[in-house]
Motif scaffolding. Structure first.
Motif, PDB file in Angstrom:
ATOM      1  N   ASN A 144      44.425  40.532  43.702  1.00 15.84           N
ATOM      2  CA  ASN A 144      44.640  41.712  44.800  1.00 15.84           C
ATOM      3  C   ASN A 144      43.903  43.091  44.641  1.00 15.84           C
ATOM      4  N   ASP A 145      43.681  43.588  45.662  1.00 20.35           N
ATOM      5  CA  ASP A 145      43.176  44.947  45.631  1.00 20.35           C
ATOM      6  C   ASP A 145      44.080  45.973  45.216  1.00 20.35           C
ATOM      7  N   TYR A 146      43.513  46.816  44.435  1.00 22.45           N
ATOM      8  CA  TYR A 146      44.377  47.820  43.677  1.00 22.45           C
ATOM      9  C   TYR A 146      45.231  48.741  44.641  1.00 22.45           C
ATOM     10  N   ARG A 147      44.701  49.032  45.525  1.00 23.80           N
ATOM     11  CA  ARG A 147      45.354  50.150  46.649  1.00 23.80           C
ATOM     12  C   ARG A 147      46.849  49.675  46.896  1.00 23.80           C
ATOM     13  N   GLY A 148      47.583  50.635  46.913  1.00 22.97           N
ATOM     14  CA  GLY A 148      48.953  50.519  46.804  1.00 22.97           C
ATOM     15  C   GLY A 148      49.753  49.953  45.596  1.00 22.97           C
ATOM     16  N   VAL A 149      48.936  49.432  44.626  1.00 19.73           N
ATOM     17  CA  VAL A 149      49.625  49.170  43.327  1.00 19.73           C
ATOM     18  C   VAL A 149      49.389  49.920  42.514  1.00 19.73           C
ATOM     19  N   SER A 150      48.125  50.465  42.228  1.00 13.70           N
ATOM     20  CA  SER A 150      47.735  51.083  41.035  1.00 13.70           C
ATOM     21  C   SER A 150      46.814  52.334  41.050  1.00 13.70           C
ATOM     22  N   THR A 151      46.605  53.160  40.557  1.00 13.52           N
ATOM     23  CA  THR A 151      45.602  54.304  40.740  1.00 13.52           C
ATOM     24  C   THR A 151      44.254  53.686  40.881  1.00 13.52           C
ATOM     25  N   GLY A 152      43.859  52.834  40.141  1.00 11.98           N
ATOM     26  CA  GLY A 152      42.535  52.198  40.234  1.00 11.98           C
ATOM     27  C   GLY A 152      42.543  50.678  39.687  1.00 11.98           C
ATOM     28  N   PRO A 153      41.516  50.035  40.120  1.00 10.71           N
ATOM     29  CA  PRO A 153      41.336  48.556  39.396  1.00 10.71           C
ATOM     30  C   PRO A 153      41.323  48.842  37.972  1.00 10.71           C
ATOM     31  N   ASN A 154      41.466  47.472  37.473  1.00  9.12           N
ATOM     32  CA  ASN A 154      41.388  47.163  36.022  1.00  9.12           C
ATOM     33  C   ASN A 154      40.309  46.101  35.642  1.00  9.12           C
ATOM     34  N   ALA A 155      39.814  45.500  36.727  1.00  8.13           N
ATOM     35  CA  ALA A 155      38.589  44.399  36.801  1.00  8.13           C
ATOM     36  C   ALA A 155      37.739  44.706  37.767  1.00  8.13           C
ATOM     37  N   GLU A 156      36.662  44.048  37.855  1.00  6.03           N
ATOM     38  CA  GLU A 156      35.645  43.924  38.933  1.00  6.03           C
ATOM     39  C   GLU A 156      34.864  42.678  38.899  1.00  6.03           C
ATOM     40  N   PHE A 157      33.935  42.517  40.026  1.00  5.61           N
ATOM     41  CA  PHE A 157      33.154  41.502  39.966  1.00  5.61           C
ATOM     42  C   PHE A 157      32.072  41.806  39.540  1.00  5.61           C
ATOM     43  N   ARG A 158      31.470  40.846  38.978  1.00 12.55           N
ATOM     44  CA  ARG A 158      29.935  40.893  38.377  1.00 12.55           C
ATOM     45  C   ARG A 158      29.302  39.324  38.726  1.00 12.55           C
ATOM     46  N   ASP A 159      28.149  39.695  38.948  1.00 10.27           N
ATOM     47  CA  ASP A 159      27.224  38.378  38.890  1.00 10.27           C
ATOM     48  C   ASP A 159      27.008  37.913  37.356  1.00 10.27           C
ATOM     49  N   PHE A 160      26.702  36.570  37.193  1.00 14.39           N
ATOM     50  CA  PHE A 160      26.495  36.175  35.900  1.00 14.39           C
ATOM     51  C   PHE A 160      26.142  34.581  36.232  1.00 14.39           C
ATOM     52  N   PHE A 161      25.530  33.954  35.200  1.00 11.14           N
ATOM     53  CA  PHE A 161      25.117  32.770  34.960  1.00 11.14           C
ATOM     54  C   PHE A 161      25.775  31.719  33.991  1.00 11.14           C
ATOM     55  N   VAL A 162      26.035  30.382  34.781  1.00 10.47           N
ATOM     56  CA  VAL A 162      26.642  29.430  33.698  1.00 10.47           C
ATOM     57  C   VAL A 162      25.596  28.282  33.284  1.00 10.47           C
ATOM     58  N   ASP A 163      25.755  28.012  32.228  1.00 16.68           N
ATOM     59  CA  ASP A 163      25.129  26.783  31.675  1.00 16.68           C
ATOM     60  C   ASP A 163      25.559  25.687  32.172  1.00 16.68           C
ATOM     61  N   ILE A 164      24.601  24.964  33.124  1.00 16.40           N
ATOM     62  CA  ILE A 164      25.077  23.747  33.813  1.00 16.40           C
ATOM     63  C   ILE A 164      24.253  22.348  33.128  1.00 16.40           C
ATOM     64  N   GLY A 165      23.445  22.647  31.819  1.00 18.79           N
ATOM     65  CA  GLY A 165      23.012  21.739  31.316  1.00 18.79           C
ATOM     66  C   GLY A 165      21.491  21.471  31.633  1.00 18.79           C
ATOM     67  N   ASN A 166      20.746  20.611  30.983  1.00 18.52           N
ATOM     68  CA  ASN A 166      19.369  20.286  31.420  1.00 18.52           C
ATOM     69  C   ASN A 166      18.572  21.303  31.376  1.00 18.52           C
ATOM     70  N   GLY A 167      18.783  22.507  30.772  1.00 13.15           N
ATOM     71  CA  GLY A 167      17.961  23.924  30.623  1.00 13.15           C
ATOM     72  C   GLY A 167      18.355  24.589  31.933  1.00 13.15           C
ATOM     73  N   LYS A 168      19.264  24.370  32.707  1.00 13.06           N
ATOM     74  CA  LYS A 168      19.344  25.217  33.727  1.00 13.06           C
ATOM     75  C   LYS A 168      20.649  26.261  33.852  1.00 13.06           C
ATOM     76  N   GLY A 169      20.554  27.222  34.621  1.00 14.30           N
ATOM     77  CA  GLY A 169      21.721  28.246  34.640  1.00 14.30           C
ATOM     78  C   GLY A 169      21.910  28.425  36.014  1.00 14.30           C
ATOM     79  N   GLU A 170      23.164  28.689  36.488  1.00 10.82           N
ATOM     80  CA  GLU A 170      23.681  28.541  37.972  1.00 10.82           C
ATOM     81  C   GLU A 170      24.306  29.997  38.294  1.00 10.82           C
ATOM     82  N   LYS A 171      23.856  30.833  39.154  1.00  8.92           N
ATOM     83  CA  LYS A 171      24.355  31.960  39.692  1.00  8.92           C
ATOM     84  C   LYS A 171      25.885  31.874  40.130  1.00  8.92           C
ATOM     85  N   ARG A 172      26.535  32.728  39.469  1.00  9.59           N
ATOM     86  CA  ARG A 172      28.162  32.688  40.082  1.00  9.59           C
ATOM     87  C   ARG A 172      28.634  34.067  39.981  1.00  9.59           C
TER      88      ARG A 172
END
Length: 208
Positions: free
Chosen positions: A139-167
């Motif tokens: 959920n969004d922090y508004r109406g629950v807390s004074t601010g968020p405690n987590a955030e979205f970030r881009d990252f890469f997952v190791d999917i094998g065969n020397g490749k990474g997948e953006k998530r």
């Protein structure tokens, strides 16, 4: 129909209150309409990534979180669900990925409240309205807390065969210059992010 995995895990207590009709995903589900250029922007050779880019391995369901029905009258999502920490989550740590239906602008559900941008230049998004994982309950922090405690970030997952997948991943906020977030997210605390002002502006438009 919900995949058997979803119902099995719901019965085990790992996925409390998993909704009927929503498919539980262990990896992104790609739209068949995604052009090759979009696929190539998301799945890349490890050698093409910066040396500083960490390739992570993920495996759901995520025992560090719990889906819980909210019964606090003052909570904006009272009667619905939220995602809570099942253990202490240190500052700057990875919590889980945000999984869903990966699509472009030609395959967008305009009514969805679960659609996040994965690549703005190519108009690629991740929609967890009909399929996803535990992250769809944050959920969004508004109406629950004074601010968020987590955030979205881009990252890469190791999917094998020397490749990474953006998530898209959910991360605990860093300590920050003030040091106020040094404790991270405590066990039993709700994981909250900021949907952004743009989300609420669009939401108000659809309700008018």
């Amino acid at each position: 129909m919900v995949q058997p995995l979803g119902s099995q895990l719901a019965g085990s207590g790992i996925l409390n209150d998993w909704p009927q009709g929503v498919v539980y995903l262990l990896a992104p589900s790609y739209s068949k309409k995604l052009p090759d250029v979009a696929i190539r922007s998301l799945i890349v050779a490890r050698s093409d990534l910066p040396a500083t880019e960490q390739l992570r391995k993920t495996k759901g369901p995520y025992a560090n979180t719990r889906i819980t029905r909210i019964v606090t009258p003052s909570h904006p999502a009272n009667g619905q669900y939220g995602l809570f920490a099942r253990q202490h989550l240190p500052p700057d740590s990875f919590i889980l990925p945000y999984l869903g239906y990966v699509h472009d602008k030609t395959d967008t559900d305009e009514q969805s409240d679960y659609d996040l941008s994965l690549d703005r230049n190519l108009g690629i998004g991740v929609d967890a309205s009909k399929m996803g994982n535990e992250a769809r309950f944050i959920n969004d922090y508004r109406g629950v807390s004074t601010g968020p405690n987590a955030e979205f970030r881009d990252f890469f997952v190791d999917i094998g065969n020397g490749k990474g997948e953006k998530r898209i991943g959910v991360f605990v906020l860093s300590v920050g210059k003030s040091g106020k977030r040094v404790k991270g997210i405590a066990k039993g605390e709700e994981i909250l992010i900021s949907y952004g002002k743009g989300f609420w502006t669009e939401r108000q438009k659809t309700q008018e």
